[in-house]
Design a protein around this motif. Structure first.
Motif, PDB file in Angstrom:
ATOM      1  N   THR A 139     103.480  84.940  -9.145  1.00  8.78           N
ATOM      2  CA  THR A 139     103.677  83.990 -10.236  1.00  8.78           C
ATOM      3  C   THR A 139     102.392  83.225 -10.522  1.00  8.78           C
ATOM      4  N   LEU A 176     107.439  88.287 -14.226  1.00  2.21           N
ATOM      5  CA  LEU A 176     108.391  88.612 -13.164  1.00  2.21           C
ATOM      6  C   LEU A 176     109.152  89.899 -13.466  1.00  2.21           C
ATOM      7  N   PHE A 212     112.421  79.010  -9.086  1.00  2.34           N
ATOM      8  CA  PHE A 212     112.502  79.741 -10.356  1.00  2.34           C
ATOM      9  C   PHE A 212     113.799  79.429 -11.075  1.00  2.34           C
ATOM     10  N   TYR A 272     106.984  92.592 -12.734  1.00  2.00           N
ATOM     11  CA  TYR A 272     106.848  92.722 -11.285  1.00  2.00           C
ATOM     12  C   TYR A 272     108.032  93.457 -10.672  1.00  2.00           C
ATOM     13  N   MET A 276     107.745  87.182  -4.596  1.00  2.00           N
ATOM     14  CA  MET A 276     107.753  86.646  -5.968  1.00  2.00           C
ATOM     15  C   MET A 276     106.797  85.471  -6.193  1.00  2.00           C
ATOM     16  N   PRO A 277     106.794  84.460  -5.310  1.00  2.00           N
ATOM     17  CA  PRO A 277     105.907  83.317  -5.562  1.00  2.00           C
ATOM     18  C   PRO A 277     104.441  83.709  -5.672  1.00  2.00           C
ATOM     19  N   TYR A 278     104.047  84.732  -4.914  1.00  2.00           N
ATOM     20  CA  TYR A 278     102.635  85.126  -4.930  1.00  2.00           C
ATOM     21  C   TYR A 278     102.213  85.687  -6.281  1.00  2.00           C
TER      22      TYR A 278
END
Lengths: 336, 291
Positions: free
Chosen positions: A136, B270, B29, B273, A132-134
């Protein structure tokens, strides 16, 4: 020799083309035209926006180009760079950033990948969260971390305080980490032993958070390429746990590790966005890496020629490091 | 075989480490989303959950409206600047991804499935550009943008990013797996290369094409230094630049507004994603190329 083979091949092509009937010749010509036509946009864009700038950039680095075109001054920019303490310091900070980031990031990623590989339930769920961090947006995640790191209202300091520890100044701390630790126990360390600034360490923590998931995915695909029979055979021989990792996983994973180390080093040398957003190279020049320094030379001082020369020098350093890494690690990498 | 307690303990430890890793990945987050709905006071006193049932504060939805209001107004298009940033990002990313896809598919098709003299040399040329770091060509590219008169225009934001060597590389590998018989069969049916490409090759290569599109989307959306360098006016900013400018100004202290801004940018990406994540990880694993 190779050239002659090549030329023969071209003549062969020409001859077989001549032997075709007119209709077929035309059809072949149309195919060639179509084929090169399909390639043309990509090739033209590459030449205009990759190859040409490479040469014009080198040319600019030989001039005193400021906002407008400058005069040719030979290698004066390079000579100036070599005696520019700001640039050397920036290179040193980049180097520190790299040398701490690489093992930290890869160690955690390798651990997570290895654990995920132990037939874990919800493996893809974990992988999804780590990644996830990548995905964002850098600015957004940097803004979040700037808040987390905030000395007065940041949750990290509040957590430390709730555990009875003193809060830290994180991104705005120029003092070295060893210096801070020593000061806690009442020792005053000389500047030479101060260690990397806490501001830089904070940036490294952020970078690790962003890229661990990415590296984990790479390691996972490397792990899945190791044949399972090898493990079975080793288990028959009585190996287990750490021995399996040490004698099978680690050597067979070495091409992946080598590759990940390489792109991580290059990545740390290129790092710009999050540093610019969180600290702008500050406080003072505590986090002014080479990429930030080069950017400032261009944007703040309009020294285009000098900035171009600095980017060529930095590139040489990366190239040198890559070659060095090849020399040191190259022999130890096991390719099956 | 009987499972010994020791193995079960080991399993537990593995899950523990993995869960801690997941928490660290996710927690920032959580802070973003919760802080966006808190009052400034709750942030200052660092209340993690100021709402029912632990506190009496209502969810501060107005933070979003206030953030949009405080970012400013675009008088040329008559909309709040936030929407202008969003539109700019959508225009730039949309054009970049669509253009990159088309150009990469065309080039990859020619390289993989056509008999062209010299195509291997051209492919080497593509791969050679992977060696050229973007930083090295930054100054000359900026100079070029000035010379072309593209400064502060969409052209400067889109055109230099239209070719993706990563895309060409990945698609070429994929297209090479298309059986040659398929083309011969299509030719007998009277289809030329173009028809064959768009009605057979592209549909069967959908996973690879989606991967290229998604990764280029992420890279383009995240692009920051380039738009910062080649645009000047507030209404030409993309989201990344607009967000940074807000952070450098009011957002730096008004954390709840900054987080509202950030979550408006992050949450849609997100969600997108989560739906498509398998393509990301597979694409990365297959090529390992970093943007």
């Amino acid at each position: 020799m190779a050239l002659k083979v090549r030329a023969d091949r071209w003549f062969g092509r020409l001859r077989s083309f001549r032997e075709l009937s007119t209709v077929r010749q035309r059809r072949r010509l149309n195919t060639l035209l179509l084929g090169y036509g399909l390639l043309a946009p990509a090739v033209i864009l590459l030449i205009v926006f990759e190859f040409y700038p490479l040469f014009s950039g080198f040319w600019i680095s030989l001039t005193n180009w400021r906002l407008a075109k400058g005069d040719y001054i030979g290698f004066a920019n390079y000579a100036r760079a070599l005696s520019d303490p700001g640039f050397w310091k920036a290179l040193g900070i980049t180097f520190t950033y790299s040398i701490i980031s690489v093992p930290l990031q890869l160690g955690i990623a390798l651990l997570l990948a290895y654990l995920l590989f132990q037939k874990i339930h919800a493996m893809s769920f974990f992988r999804m969260l780590y990644f996830m961090p990548y995905v964002t947006s850098t600015v957004a995640s940097a803004a979040i971390w700037a808040y987390l790191f905030s000395p007065d209202i940041g949750p990290i300091n509040r957590l430390l305080q709730s555990m009875g520890l003193e809060g830290l100044r994180w991104l705005s701390e120029t003092r070295g980490i060893f210096q801070i630790m020593a000061a806690r126990v009442g020792v005053d360390l000389p500047a030479a032993l101060a260690g990397p600034s806490l501001a830089l360490i904070s940036l490294i923590i952020y970078t690790t958070w962003v890229f661990v998931g990415y590296d984990t995915v790479l390691f996972l695909s490397g792990l899945s390429n190791i044949p399972a029979e090898l493990y079975d055979a080793a288990k028959v021989d009585g190996a287990s746990g750490w021995k399996l990792f040490r004698h099978i996983t680690f050597p067979l994973l070495s091409p992946t590790t080598f590759f990940v180390v390489l792109i991580t080093i290059i990545g740390t040398f290129k790092a710009f966005n999050h540093i610019y957003i969180m600290t702008r190279g500050g406080p003072g020049d505590a986090t002014t890496t080479a990429s930030i320094y080069i950017f400032n030379q261009m944007v703040t001082y309009n020294r285009y020629g000098y900035s171009a020369a600095l980017s060529f020098l930095t590139f040489m350093v990366i190239l040198l490091l890559t070659i060095l890494q090849n020399k040191i690690a190259g022999n130890r990498v096991v390719y099956d | 075989m009987i499972k010994t307690p020791r193995i079960r303990l080991g399993r537990l430890l593995i899950y523990l480490v993995l869960i801690i890793g997941a928490l660290i990945s996710v927690l920032p987050f959580v802070y973003m989303i919760t802080s966006a709905l808190k009052s400034y006071g709750a942030i200052l006193t660092n209340q993690f959950w100021p709402w029912w049932p632990f506190g009496d504060e209502p969810l501060q939805w107005q933070n979003y409206a206030q953030a949009i209001n405080d970012i400013g107004f675009d008088h040329t298009w008559g909309i709040p600047l936030f929407y202008r940033y969003l539109l700019n990002s959508l225009i730039v990313t949309g054009l970049t991804v669509a253009g990159t896809l088309l150009i990469s598919i065309m080039a990859a098709y020619a390289l993989a499935l056509m008999d062209l003299p010299g195509k291997n040399a051209i492919f080497m040329l593509f791969l050679a550009t992977l060696m050229i770091p973007g930083d090295l060509t930054l100054v000359p590219k900026v100079v070029m943008v000035f010379r072309l008169g593209w400064y502060n225009t969409y052209a400067a934001l889109v055109v230099p990013w239209l070719v993706s060597v990563f895309g060409v590389f990945l698609l070429r590998q994929f297209f090479m797996q298309v059986p040659k018989d398929l083309y011969d069969a299509a030719q007998i049916d009277g289809a030329g290369h173009i028809r064959f490409m768009f009605s057979i090759v592209v549909p069967i290569s959908r996973p690879a094409i989606i991967t290229v599109a998604l990764l280029n989307f992420i890279w383009s959306w995240d692009n920051f230094r380039w738009p910062l360098l080649v645009t000047r006016d507030a209404n030409m900013r993309v989201l990344a630049v607009g967000m940074q400018q807000f952070m450098a100004g009011e957002g730096g202290t008004q954390v709840h507004l900054m987080m509202a801004f950030a979550s408006m940018v992050v949450v849609p990406v997100l969600i997108f994603y989560f739906i498509t994540q398998r393509y990301f990880t597979e694409g990365i694993a297959r090529t390992g190329i970093k943007g």
